[in-house]
Design an enzyme around this catalytic site. Structure first.
Site, PDB file in Angstrom:
ATOM      1  N   GLU A  20       0.837  -1.213   0.000  1.00 26.14           N
ATOM      2  CA  GLU A  20       0.000   0.000   0.000  1.00 26.14           C
ATOM      3  C   GLU A  20       0.868   1.257   0.000  1.00 26.14           C
ATOM      4  O   GLU A  20       0.730   2.129   0.857  1.00 26.14           O
ATOM      5  CB  GLU A  20      -0.968  -0.014   1.194  1.00 26.14           C
ATOM      6  CG  GLU A  20      -1.974  -1.128   1.090  1.00 26.14           C
ATOM      7  CD  GLU A  20      -3.180  -1.007   2.024  1.00 26.14           C
ATOM      8  OE1 GLU A  20      -3.220  -0.112   2.881  1.00 26.14           O
ATOM      9  OE2 GLU A  20      -4.113  -1.824   1.873  1.00 26.14           O
TER      10      GLU A  20
ATOM     11  N   GLU B  48      -4.765  -8.615  -0.405  1.00 24.08           N
ATOM     12  CA  GLU B  48      -5.589  -8.299   0.776  1.00 24.08           C
ATOM     13  C   GLU B  48      -7.025  -8.139   0.300  1.00 24.08           C
ATOM     14  O   GLU B  48      -7.308  -7.317  -0.580  1.00 24.08           O
ATOM     15  CB  GLU B  48      -5.136  -7.004   1.457  1.00 24.08           C
ATOM     16  CG  GLU B  48      -3.839  -7.160   2.215  1.00 24.08           C
ATOM     17  CD  GLU B  48      -3.501  -5.938   3.057  1.00 24.08           C
ATOM     18  OE1 GLU B  48      -4.418  -5.226   3.501  1.00 24.08           O
ATOM     19  OE2 GLU B  48      -2.287  -5.713   3.266  1.00 24.08           O
TER      20      GLU B  48
END
Ligand code: AHR
Length: 512
Positions: free
Chosen positions: A174, A314
């Protein structure tokens, strides 16, 4: 209209990579500590600190890979803190997740030990956000270099003579957010630089995973494909299934965001919800298809031969934490709603197996959409665990060509397709179909025609369902919801007439 599924048994498409059934374990809440790892001195049965009941449960669903150490934690993790004698490992503050002290007793050696116990492929995520190229490069040397070198010597000093095999390596997490708040263009340069020093030692060949977009940030995928994909094996999308208002479907030019639906006023409880909130989760899960299709369409423009994979490292449901628990620990219960939404998502991932090579549901134990919940020595299996148990038949099977015609499920002014599926052929030639009826009120009559298969001799069925949308397993009642034998179908030549209960997931294994 009746629901129909038409399968062409001879039209084999891509192999469904077993890595699609992968998992994720972060140093977050009680996933590692008080989850996988209880320490050698615990009264809970363990092997070198790893809980044996958890290992057994996860081996049963054949988890193919495990992503570690984060998540946001990965971009603050300094691997040297987690090696050597435990008593001399320094502590750190886990600033992302509850501000608790992390004593680093679970580190690189323990992670590989866990993967060996689980018989699963390690997937390690390196620190780009707050680490250095040198730190990442030396971690890889420490883990994989066979011979004499400063890092290999350190590993040997710490008790591991031979290098480990490590395939899956993530270069950041991220990086548009907790991994450094970078622009796509900046990260594309950074991932290229870090990647250059992520060496393949000997015959250990890394599979290089770049951080991908958040949900519908298609621009991120575009930039990554244009500027960095030539150095990578995959880019990793993150997408969480929420009730609705947090699911961004478009980033607008004026800086605002557009959401899948407006649920801003409704509660986000994992267990206490009405039909509207059931629908919100189903809609968010079904949106996965549009989401991955759009990212894949961008990837196809730059990489028509599909050399670079899309992985979803994820995903899963994200609700409010259970009342009375630390909000930074993301502990949530798990109901039939989670199971049905996982069934939808896994069907979608299977059906895109030509581009999607791995996914990792977040997170294995005690965090978000977990497989297993623990309380002291007690352990329960969640409804989502049972979906993974049912769907394991798809691992490394051949995706078959099929079409679905579905009735609508209506809720207020909105609707969704009532049923969805994925169908594969295993190495014995059996066909496995996983079917979801996401309507919480209506059963679904489904006619499944299997062409080019011959006469069906036998069908074995399994169903996961319950009377209430929020049925869950608890520590007091651990077996309230579990798969049961399913016999509500009739075989007629090469056709199966199925009566699916409302809110159910069904596995049919069809034999000649
Ligand atoms: O899975 C929980 C967190 O969600 C991860 O640490 C982060 O990568 C994501 O935002």
């Amino acid at each position: 209209m009746a629901n129909q599924i038409i399968v062409n048994a001879k039209a084999e498409k891509s192999t469904i990579n077993r890595m699609i059934y992968g998992h994720f374990a972060e140093h977050l809440g009680r996933c590692i500590y008080d989850g996988f790892y209880v320490g050698e001195d615990s009264r809970i049965p363990n092997v070198r600190g790893m809980r044996t009941d958890i290992i057994e449960a996860l081996k049963k669903i054949k988890i193919p890979c495990l992503r570690w150490p984060g998540g946001c934690f990965a971009d603050e993790y300094h691997w040297r803190d987690g090696i050597g004698p435990k008593e001399s490992r320094p502590s750190m503050v886990n600033t992302h997740w509850g501000g608790v002290v992390e004593n680093n007793h679970f580190g690189t050696h323990e992670f590989f030990d866990l993967c060996e116990m689980l018989d699963t492929e390690p997937y390690i995520c390196g620190n780009v956000g707050s680490g250095t190229v040198q730190e990442m490069s030396e971690w890889i040397e420490y883990m994989t270099f066979d011979g004499q070198s400063p890092m290999a010597d350190l590993r040997k000093k710490n008790g591991r003579e031979k290098p480990w095999r490590l395939k899956y390596f993530g270069i950041g997490n991220e990086n548009w957010g907790c991994g450094g708040r970078m622009r796509a263009e900046y990260y594309a340069d950074e991932v290229t630089r870090y990647n250059l020093y992520a060496r393949n030692y000997g015959d250990n060949k890394l599979y290089r995973i770049g951080a991908g977009p958040r949900g519908a940030n298609y621009k991120w995928t575009e930039v990554m494909m244009r500027d960095a994909s030539m150095f990578l094996d995959a880019i990793a999308l993150h997408y969480y299934t929420r009730v609705g208002d947090k699911v961004i479907i478009e980033y607008l030019p004026d800086g605002n965001e557009r959401y899948l639906r407006d649920n801003s006023k409704s509660r986000k409880s994992a267990t206490d919800f009405d039909e509207d909130q059931w629908f919100g989760v189903m809609k968010a899960a079904a949106f996965t298809d549009e989401l991955v299709s759009k990212h894949i369409a961008i990837m196809d423009q730059y990489d028509p031969e599909k050399k670079v994979a899309l992985i979803v490292d994820e995903w899963g449901t994200w609700f409010d934490n259970e009342p009375g628990t630390n909000p930074g620990f993301l502990y949530q219960q798990n109901t039939l709603r989670d199971a049905v939404s996982a069934g939808i998502s896994l069907n979608i991932f299977n059906n895109h197996a030509d581009r999607i090579h791995m996914t990792n549901i977040a997170q294995t134990i005690n965090v978000l959409q977990a497989m297993v919940l623990t309380e002291g020595e007690k352990m329960i299996l969640t409804p989502t665990y049972h979906i993974y148990d049912m769907y394991k038949v798809h691992q490394d099977a051949k995706l078959l060509d099929f079409a679905v015609l579905s009735d609508d499920y209506e809720c207020g002014t909105e609707n969704l397709k009532q049923i969805n599926a994925s169908v594969s052929k295993d190495s014995l030639g059996n066909i496995n179909a996983t079917l979801v009826n996401l309507d919480p009120n209506q059963m679904a009559e489904v006619t499944c025609h299997i062409a080019d298969f011959g006469m069906i001799s036998k069908v074995n069925g399994t169903v996961l369902t319950s009377g209430a949308m929020n049925t869950m397993n608890t520590f007091e009642h651990p077996d309230q919801i579990q798969p049961e034998e399913f016999e509500d179908f009739v075989i007629e030549g090469n056709t199966i007439h199925i009566k699916m209960p409302s809110k159910s997931v069904v596995l049919l294994t069809v034999k000649r």
